[in-house]
Each structure stands twice: as structure tokens, then as C-alpha cells.
Design a protein around this motif. Structure first.
Motif, PDB file in Angstrom:
ATOM      1  N   ALA A   4       0.845  -1.200   0.000  1.00 50.08           N
ATOM      2  CA  ALA A   4       0.000   0.000   0.000  1.00 50.08           C
ATOM      3  C   ALA A   4       0.874   1.241   0.000  1.00 50.08           C
ATOM      4  O   ALA A   4       0.640   2.191  -0.752  1.00 50.08           O
ATOM      5  CB  ALA A   4      -0.920  -0.009   1.215  1.00 50.08           C
ATOM      6  N   GLU A   5       1.918   1.222   0.846  1.00 48.40           N
ATOM      7  CA  GLU A   5       2.847   2.350   0.929  1.00 48.40           C
ATOM      8  C   GLU A   5       3.593   2.526  -0.394  1.00 48.40           C
ATOM      9  O   GLU A   5       3.762   3.650  -0.877  1.00 48.40           O
ATOM     10  CB  GLU A   5       3.824   2.128   2.098  1.00 48.40           C
ATOM     11  N   VAL A  36      -3.163   8.411   1.925  1.00 46.46           N
ATOM     12  CA  VAL A  36      -2.131   8.579   2.959  1.00 46.46           C
ATOM     13  C   VAL A  36      -2.775   8.570   4.353  1.00 46.46           C
ATOM     14  O   VAL A  36      -2.257   7.963   5.289  1.00 46.46           O
ATOM     15  CB  VAL A  36      -1.329   9.886   2.713  1.00 46.46           C
ATOM     16  N   ASN A  37      -3.937   9.228   4.472  1.00 49.35           N
ATOM     17  CA  ASN A  37      -4.627   9.259   5.772  1.00 49.35           C
ATOM     18  C   ASN A  37      -5.065   7.861   6.201  1.00 49.35           C
ATOM     19  O   ASN A  37      -4.984   7.519   7.381  1.00 49.35           O
ATOM     20  CB  ASN A  37      -5.840  10.185   5.709  1.00 49.35           C
ATOM     21  N   LEU A  38      -5.519   7.076   5.236  1.00 53.18           N
ATOM     22  CA  LEU A  38      -5.910   5.688   5.550  1.00 53.18           C
ATOM     23  C   LEU A  38      -4.691   4.894   6.022  1.00 53.18           C
ATOM     24  O   LEU A  38      -4.770   4.105   6.962  1.00 53.18           O
ATOM     25  CB  LEU A  38      -6.523   5.012   4.322  1.00 53.18           C
ATOM     26  N   LEU A  39      -3.562   5.154   5.377  1.00 50.53           N
ATOM     27  CA  LEU A  39      -2.326   4.463   5.759  1.00 50.53           C
ATOM     28  C   LEU A  39      -1.882   4.893   7.170  1.00 50.53           C
ATOM     29  O   LEU A  39      -1.443   4.054   7.969  1.00 50.53           O
ATOM     30  CB  LEU A  39      -1.222   4.765   4.739  1.00 50.53           C
TER      31      LEU A  39
ATOM     32  N   ARG B 115       1.752  10.960   8.030  1.00 47.18           N
ATOM     33  CA  ARG B 115       2.283  11.327   6.709  1.00 47.18           C
ATOM     34  C   ARG B 115       1.292  12.256   6.030  1.00 47.18           C
ATOM     35  O   ARG B 115       0.087  12.153   6.250  1.00 47.18           O
ATOM     36  CB  ARG B 115       2.495  10.082   5.860  1.00 47.18           C
ATOM     37  N   LEU B 116       1.804  13.135   5.224  1.00 50.11           N
ATOM     38  CA  LEU B 116       0.923  14.054   4.502  1.00 50.11           C
ATOM     39  C   LEU B 116       1.595  14.613   3.261  1.00 50.11           C
ATOM     40  O   LEU B 116       2.825  14.737   3.220  1.00 50.11           O
ATOM     41  CB  LEU B 116       0.435  15.189   5.413  1.00 50.11           C
ATOM     42  N   LEU B 117       0.761  14.903   2.284  1.00 50.69           N
ATOM     43  CA  LEU B 117       1.246  15.487   1.032  1.00 50.69           C
ATOM     44  C   LEU B 117       0.874  16.960   1.031  1.00 50.69           C
ATOM     45  O   LEU B 117      -0.264  17.306   1.338  1.00 50.69           O
ATOM     46  CB  LEU B 117       0.571  14.807  -0.156  1.00 50.69           C
ATOM     47  N   ILE B 118       1.831  17.792   0.695  1.00 52.05           N
ATOM     48  CA  ILE B 118       1.566  19.236   0.668  1.00 52.05           C
ATOM     49  C   ILE B 118       2.036  19.819  -0.659  1.00 52.05           C
ATOM     50  O   ILE B 118       3.169  19.581  -1.086  1.00 52.05           O
ATOM     51  CB  ILE B 118       2.241  19.955   1.864  1.00 52.05           C
TER      52      ILE B 118
END
Lengths: 131, 202
Positions: A4-5, A36-39, B115-118
Motif C-alpha cells: 500500500a505504501e 495517505v490518511n488511511l495508511l 504522513r501528509l502530502l503538501i
């Protein structure tokens, strides 16, 4: 979870390439952030891996994978479209430059010719006056 | 057409051609990027705010069973979108902290990751609710077994000895910013860290 990652990372790489091609990637980032939030939820969860939670995790991983794949495909399509648009734009610029250069040289040729005729006419007038 | 008019036509056509050439050069994206001057060095920003979105007044005297809200913010001033990882770590006074001189992260393991995308020139602020459900004291030691962060229970089992100088059992919660490197396909410590020390009380 590792897969998934990896799918998120692969999608992000395509998004970066799309962004570098000059495409607005806001919507792609928004969707990838959902994955990403689910991960994040999966990684921070320390629930016991019972059957129910295992199935829940599997469906969450599937959802992450689907989001990532969707973003990756959208990014690749956007890159293709951008490269076609870019090629058309370059072609248009080259054509325009060629036409403008042609117009310029034609005008230059015509002007020089008329200038020459004008000078000949002036000289002939002067000659007839002298004669 | 007289000589004057012909000269005018000649000048106008020359100016038009030059304008077209200049327009062509300006509209080329690669050249536009090459010609951009005065661009500052790209960097990422990490900051910590209290529950009122203020820099001062983060929790200090922490009691067990009470919720504490802080905000952790990240701003992306890089030249492209970025994939970040915020690692939350918990230390006592003896643990090794991140070294921003050498760019080394703390060897402690994360108790929570986000983790986050910006997108470039954008930022994000994440609320973090922290609470320590129980703490045990014995002699001159305090022991924290677990911390609850945003509803997730993280096992820590961290002891702190009594600090006679500052009179307290001191712990720190700190945040490290890691940045995804597409070349190596891995997160790398971005040499940005913030945190707060607190005194664990009963």
C-alpha cells in the motif's frame, strides 16, 4: 501494508513528474492524501489482529491501493496530454515564426525593389532634365 | 509610395519581427525558468502551537488522565509538492535527541507517525490530542507506560528520574520532519524538529 505504501510512493512519483510538466496537481494530491490518511490510521492502530480487524485492514489496504492507482493513472494521462499539448504549442510557434519571417523578408524584398524603382525613376527624371 | 513611407514600412516590419522573436523566447517555459532571478533557497518549515494557536504556553505541568491539545504545522517552501512524515517521539532527559548540526535524527522509535502530502507554497496544520492515562511514581522515579495520541494508544514504558535542580520528572515530546526522496524511494530526516519538555505530575 508495504505494498500500500509502495503504491502511494509510485503514485506520488508520477504526480511529481506531472507537476514538473506544468500541470496543476491539486486534485491528485487531494485524492492521494486520502490514501495517505488511511495508511496513517493503519500504521498507528495497535489493535489486536483479530479476524475482524484483519478483514478491516485488508479492505483499507485495498482502498489505499485503489486511490493510489487512480491517482497514478490520472497523472500518467495528464502527462501524456501535456506532452501532446506542448508539442502542438511548439509546432504552432515554429509555424508562426516561419510565417512572420517569410512576411518580413517578402516586405523587405518588396520595399527594396520599390526603393530601387523609385531611385531609377528619380535618376531618369534628372537625366531627362539634364538632356 | 514615397521614400519616407517605404522607410516607415521597413522599420515597422523590423519591429514586428523583433517583437515576435521576443514573444517566442518569453513563452518558452525552460527559458522562463532559466531567466527567473532572486529565487530563495527552498526549505520546509515545522512549527508547534498550543491549543489557542499560540507559540507560547504549550503544556508544562502535565497530569495523568488529562487531554492536551497542540497543533503541529508544516509549510512547504520547496520547488515542488512534497510528501512528508512527521514522527512523534517521546524521551526522558537521558535519551538522545535529534542533532540538527549533523542532521541526525533521534535513534528513538516513533510512537506516532503522520504522513501528509503538501503542494508547493502550501501548508498544513494537524491537531494532536495527547494524554497520559496513568503514571506510577516510586522513590525518585516516574514511569509512563503509555501515551494516547489522537485516540491511538502507544506503548512507551519510559522512566524519568527526579531532577533535583529543576525539581521535576522531565519528559519531552518532540516531532521530527522527514521528507520523501523520490530518487532513493525513502523518507529522509529533513533536519527540522520541534518539541516541548514537560514535568510529569500526579
Amino acid at each position: 501494508m508495504v505494498q500500500a505504501e509502495e503504491s502511494i510512493q509510485a503514485a506520488f512519483k508520477e504526480v511529481l513528474a506531472t507537476e514538473n510538466a506544468g500541470v496543476n496537481v491539486t486534485d491528485m494530491l487531494k485524492e492521494l492524501n486520502q490514501a495517505v490518511n488511511l495508511l496513517n490510521q493503519l500504521e498507528n492502530s495497535n489493535e489486536d489482529p483479530t479476524k475482524a480487524s484483519f478483514e478491516g485492514n485488508m479492505s483499507q489496504i485495498q482502498l489505499i491501493y485503489e486511490h493510489a492507482q487512480h491517482v497514478k493513472t490520472a497523472a500518467i494521462n495528464a502527462q501524456l496530454q501535456e506532452s501532446i499539448a506542448d508539442r502542438n504549442y511548439q509546432l504552432m510557434l515554429i509555424t508562426l515564426s516561419f510565417i512572420s519571417a517569410l512576411v518580413f523578408f517578402l516586405t523587405l524584398y518588396k520595399t527594396r525593389r520599390r526603393l530601387k524603382q523609385y531611385r531609377i525613376g528619380t535618376l531618369q527624371n534628372a537625366k531627362s532634365k539634364v538632356g | 509610395m514615397n521614400l519616407k513611407n517605404m522607410r516607415r514600412v521597413l522599420i515597422v516590419s523590423a519591429v514586428c519581427t523583433n517583437l515576435l522573436v521576443v514573444l517566442f523566447l518569453i513563452s518558452t517555459p525552460e527559458l522562463g525558468a532559466f531567466l527567473s532571478f532572486g529565487r530563495s533557497e527552498p526549505f520546509s518549515e515545522l512549527y508547534l502551537l498550543n491549543q489557542n494557536h499560540m507559540m507560547k504556553g504549550v503544556p508544562f505541568n502535565v497530569k495523568s488522565g488529562q487531554d492536551y491539545l497542540v497543533y503541529i504545522g508544516v509549510n512547504n517552501h520547496l520547488s515542488s509538492s512534497a510528501y512528508y512524515e512527521i514522527c512523534v517521539k517521546f524521551s526522558n532527559e537521558d535519551d538522545q535527541l535529534p542533532n540538527t548540526r549533523t542532521g541526525e535524527p533521534s535513534p528513538l522509535s516513533s510512537i506516532y507517525t503522520q504522513r501528509l502530502l503538501i503542494a508547493k507554497e502550501q501548508g498544513s496544520e494537524l491537531p494532536l490530542t495527547l494524554s497520559i492515562p496513568s503514571i506510577s511514581f516510586s522513590d525518585n522515579k516516574a514511569l509512563v507506560n503509555n501515551i494516547i495520541i489522537n485516540g491511538y494508544d502507544a506503548k512507551v514504558d519510559k522512566a524519568a528520574t527526579w531532577n533535583a535542580t529543576d525539581r521535576g520528572f522531565y519528559y519531552q515530546i518532540f516531532f521530527e520532519l522527514w521528507l520523501y526522496d523520490a530518487m532513493s524511494s525513502a523518507f529522509r530526516f529533513n533536519n527540522r524538529t520541534v518539541g516541548f519538555w514537560f514535568n510529569m505530575t500526579q
